[in-house]
Design an enzyme around this catalytic site. Structure first.
Site, short mmCIF file in Angstrom:
data_model
loop_
_atom_site.label_atom_id
_atom_site.label_comp_id
_atom_site.label_asym_id
_atom_site.label_seq_id
_atom_site.Cartn_x
_atom_site.Cartn_y
_atom_site.Cartn_z
N LYS A 1 0.86 -1.20 0.00
CA LYS A 1 0.00 0.00 0.00
C LYS A 1 0.89 1.24 0.00
O LYS A 1 1.74 1.40 0.86
CB LYS A 1 -0.92 0.00 1.24
CG LYS A 1 -1.72 1.31 1.40
CD LYS A 1 -2.75 1.24 2.53
CE LYS A 1 -3.36 2.62 2.79
NZ LYS A 1 -4.34 2.61 3.89
N ASP B 1 -2.51 10.14 3.74
CA ASP B 1 -3.93 9.79 3.80
C ASP B 1 -4.67 10.79 4.69
O ASP B 1 -4.65 10.68 5.91
CB ASP B 1 -4.10 8.36 4.34
CG ASP B 1 -5.56 7.95 4.46
OD1 ASP B 1 -6.42 8.65 3.88
OD2 ASP B 1 -5.83 6.93 5.12
N LYS C 1 -10.42 12.87 7.79
CA LYS C 1 -10.08 12.40 9.13
C LYS C 1 -10.09 13.57 10.11
O LYS C 1 -9.77 14.69 9.73
CB LYS C 1 -8.66 11.81 9.12
CG LYS C 1 -8.51 10.44 8.48
CD LYS C 1 -7.07 9.98 8.59
CE LYS C 1 -6.83 8.67 7.87
NZ LYS C 1 -7.54 7.52 8.46
N ASP D 1 1.42 6.05 5.76
CA ASP D 1 0.47 5.18 5.06
C ASP D 1 1.07 4.56 3.78
O ASP D 1 0.42 3.79 3.10
CB ASP D 1 -0.81 5.97 4.74
CG ASP D 1 -2.06 5.11 4.86
OD1 ASP D 1 -1.99 4.05 5.49
OD2 ASP D 1 -3.09 5.50 4.29
N ARG E 1 -7.79 -0.12 0.49
CA ARG E 1 -8.32 -1.35 -0.14
C ARG E 1 -8.66 -1.12 -1.61
O ARG E 1 -8.65 -2.05 -2.40
CB ARG E 1 -9.52 -1.86 0.65
CG ARG E 1 -10.70 -0.95 0.65
CD ARG E 1 -11.68 -1.27 1.77
NE ARG E 1 -11.19 -0.89 3.07
CZ ARG E 1 -11.84 -1.12 4.22
NH1 ARG E 1 -13.00 -1.76 4.21
NH2 ARG E 1 -11.33 -0.73 5.37
N1 BES Z 1 -4.56 4.43 6.71
C1 BES Z 1 -5.73 4.15 7.44
C2 BES Z 1 -5.55 3.10 8.51
C3 BES Z 1 -4.63 3.43 9.67
C4 BES Z 1 -5.17 3.85 10.86
C5 BES Z 1 -3.27 3.23 9.58
C6 BES Z 1 -4.34 4.11 11.95
C7 BES Z 1 -2.44 3.50 10.63
C8 BES Z 1 -2.97 3.94 11.82
C9 BES Z 1 -6.83 3.67 6.48
O1 BES Z 1 -6.79 4.18 5.20
C10 BES Z 1 -8.13 4.10 7.06
O2 BES Z 1 -8.37 5.27 7.12
N2 BES Z 1 -8.95 3.14 7.44
C11 BES Z 1 -10.23 3.42 7.99
C12 BES Z 1 -11.21 2.45 7.40
C13 BES Z 1 -12.65 2.79 7.70
C14 BES Z 1 -13.06 4.08 7.03
C15 BES Z 1 -13.52 1.65 7.21
C16 BES Z 1 -10.14 3.26 9.50
O3 BES Z 1 -9.42 2.39 9.96
O4 BES Z 1 -10.77 4.04 10.21
ZN ZN Z 2 -4.93 4.79 4.51
MN MN Z 3 -7.84 6.05 5.03
#
Ligand code: BES
Ligand code: ZN
Ligand code: MN
Length: 497
Positions: free
Chosen positions: A259, A264, A271, A282, A345
């Site tokens: 990835k 991000d 966020k 990320d 994803r």
């Molecule tokens: N890059 C994040 C996941 C992440 C979170 C990595 C904390 C490292 C530390 C990913 O792209 C993300 O934002 N995932 C979301 C998914 C959700 C929207 C279904 C998440 O984990 O909140």
């Molecule tokens: Zn991410």
């Molecule tokens: Mn994300």
């Protein structure tokens, strides 16, 4: 840092620190490897200082004169309970203590060093002790940066030490990349880094830019990158052992998919401010994949390796993709976007489908994919998912040997899988908080060709160290790289290595 193996006692000349690792049941004969005058001193000092060689304990014995200025003893704990990681920690800790004492050379007397895998751990630990990311400020004066230039391992195994050094260097290369902020590494710069690596190691590289991605229908990757001023790209490097000069032809072919979100923000599903911090990390999966192919080529592994990275930046803007968008991915499946922050994803969907086209024997993806994985397992254990029990076990064994804990999570619950259903497309991209790491893995499975063994590694949170532990300082860890490399070395067995 240069490793040397000495079969006998350390040459005293120029040796400034002598490091010894001992189990709790140590005997006088365990000190036979070191010169007798130093052995006597050590033997007398331990009871005086009440040193029992308890796990991770350290005793520093200053010496009055002579070229060996300090003896540093590291406790390995109970003999029967020693794990490979204890040897990494021993080499790391002694090397750091030696650095603090200003040593230019350290001799390591670690039991079992004759063994190749133990020497590999020693090489990793000592080489990891040299890692700092000091590009953007003066080094902390409280911290000791310079590690000894020479590490002599008494009765060590040369091949193991060299393997360990190469693996740790691959890890530190990946950490350097992952530590760079989003204003320095964007998808274009990540491509430049991959090109520089390919040129240095003689790897094949091809990069698909936006026009090409569009032509091929890689709309999932395109959508994620559409809000950024720097367009996304798909980076594909190939290591072929014979082409790269290895004597042995490939025994197996593996695709590593990383990835590569250089930042991000969450996109339009933005966020909260605090959650955005560390999101420069990320792209760690991509960095790990690059570090892996670097180390594999230096090791000359008889394995054909594909590294495939969907590089993008997830930003909100007038051109950004939106919640409610419906996207057709590279393999033809349609996705209804219900959260633009579930972007990893989507990039992996196209990258995995592309990886399967290379017809590898296995696909391993590594991704900072879900906060849910961090909630489930904490920030020092990562998640492992697989459609193939044999590959899962192979990776879990490699994980145990590497000191990078992974825990397999199930992909069996049909009720969770149902949550990925969309009323208007084949899938939604996010299925809520409960079981979030699992539903993410289930989503990815839709883009892996049936019959190809696949393993998904979720390194969210393990990728970024907030409080130093073990042999990690704060910042990027490149967690997972040693497990992947150990798996590759395992597959190469009976071959060149
Ligand atoms: N890059 C994040 C996941 C992440 C979170 C990595 C904390 C490292 C530390 C990913 O792209 C993300 O934002 N995932 C979301 C998914 C959700 C929207 C279904 C998440 O984990 O909140
Ligand atoms: Zn991410
Ligand atoms: Mn994300």
């Amino acid at each position: 840092m240069k490793f040397e193996v000495l079969s006998d006692s350390p040459r005293v000349s120029g040796r400034k620190v002598l490091g010894i690792a001992l189990f709790e049941d140590f005997a006088r004969s365990d000190l036979d490897v070191i010169p007798s005058s130093l052995a006597v001193l050590t033997w007398m000092s331990m009871p005086r200082e009440n040193f029992k060689a308890k796990k991770d304990s350290v005793l520093v014995i200053p010496l009055a004169d002579g070229e060996v200025r300090h003896i540093i003893i590291f406790g390995l704990g109970k003999r029967g309970e020693a794990a490979p990681d204890d040897y990494r920690k021993a080499a790391y800790s002694i090397t750091r203590h030696a650095a603090a004492k200003g040593a230019d050379t350290v001799a390591l007397a670690i039991p079992g060093a004759e063994d190749r895998t133990i020497s590999r751990c020693i090489g990793e630990g000592a080489a990891l002790a040299a890692y700092r990311f000091e590009k953007y400020h003066e080094p902390d004066p409280e911290d000791v940066f310079a590690v000894p230039a020479y590490i002599d391992v008494l009765r060590g195994n040369v091949d193991g030490l060299e393997e360990g050094r190469i693996m740790a260097n691959g890890q530190c290369y990946a950490r350097d990349l992952a530590n760079e902020p989003g204003n320095v590494i964007n998808p274009a710069v990540l491509e430049d880094s991959a090109r520089a690596l390919a040129a240095e190691k003689g790897l094949a590289i091809s990069v698909l830019h936006a026009d090409e991605l569009k032509k091929r229908g890689m709309n999932a990757l395109l959508s994620v990158g559409s809000g950024s001023a720097t367009p996304p790209r798909l980076i594909h490097l190939t290591y072929e052992p014979v082409a790269a000069g290895s004597a042995k032809p490939a025994k197996s072919s593996i695709a590593i998919v990383g990835k590569g979100l250089t930042f991000d923000s969450g996109g339009l599903s933005l966020k909260p401010a605090d959650s955005m911090l560390t999101m420069k990390g990320d792209k760690t999966g991509a960095c790990v994949a690059l570090g892996t192919i670097k180390a594999a080529s230096e090791l000359g592994l008889p394995i054909k390796l594909h590294v495939i990275i969907g590089a993008a930046e997830n930003m909100p803007s007038g051109s950004a993709y939106r919640p409610d968008d419906v996207i057709k991915a590279y393999n033809g499946k349609t996705i209804e976007v219900n959260n633009t922050d579930a972007e990893g994803r989507l990039t992996l969907a196209d990258a995995l489908a592309y990886a399967c086209e290379q017809k590898p024997d296995a696909v391993i993806d590594i991704a900072t994919l879900t906060g849910a994985c961090a909630v489930a397992l904490g920030d020092t254990t990562a998640g492992l998912f697989s459609n193939d029990d044999k590959l899962a076990q192979e990776m879990l064994d490699a994980s145990a040997a590497s000191g990078e804990p992974f825990w397999r999570l199930p992909m069996t619950d049909p009720n969770l899988r149902k949550k990925l259903k969309s009323p208007i497309a084949d899938l939604v991209n996010s299925a809520g908080r409960y079981g979030g790491a699992i539903t993410a893995a289930m989503f990815l499975e839709n883009f892996v060709e049936k019959g190809i063994p696949w393993c998904h590694l979720d390194i969210a949170a393990t990728d970024f160290v907030k409080e130093p532990y073990s042999y990690y300082i704060k910042g990027a860890s490149a967690f997972g790289i040693r497990s992947i490399l150990t798996c590759l070395i395992g597959r190469a067995k009976d071959g060149a290595i």
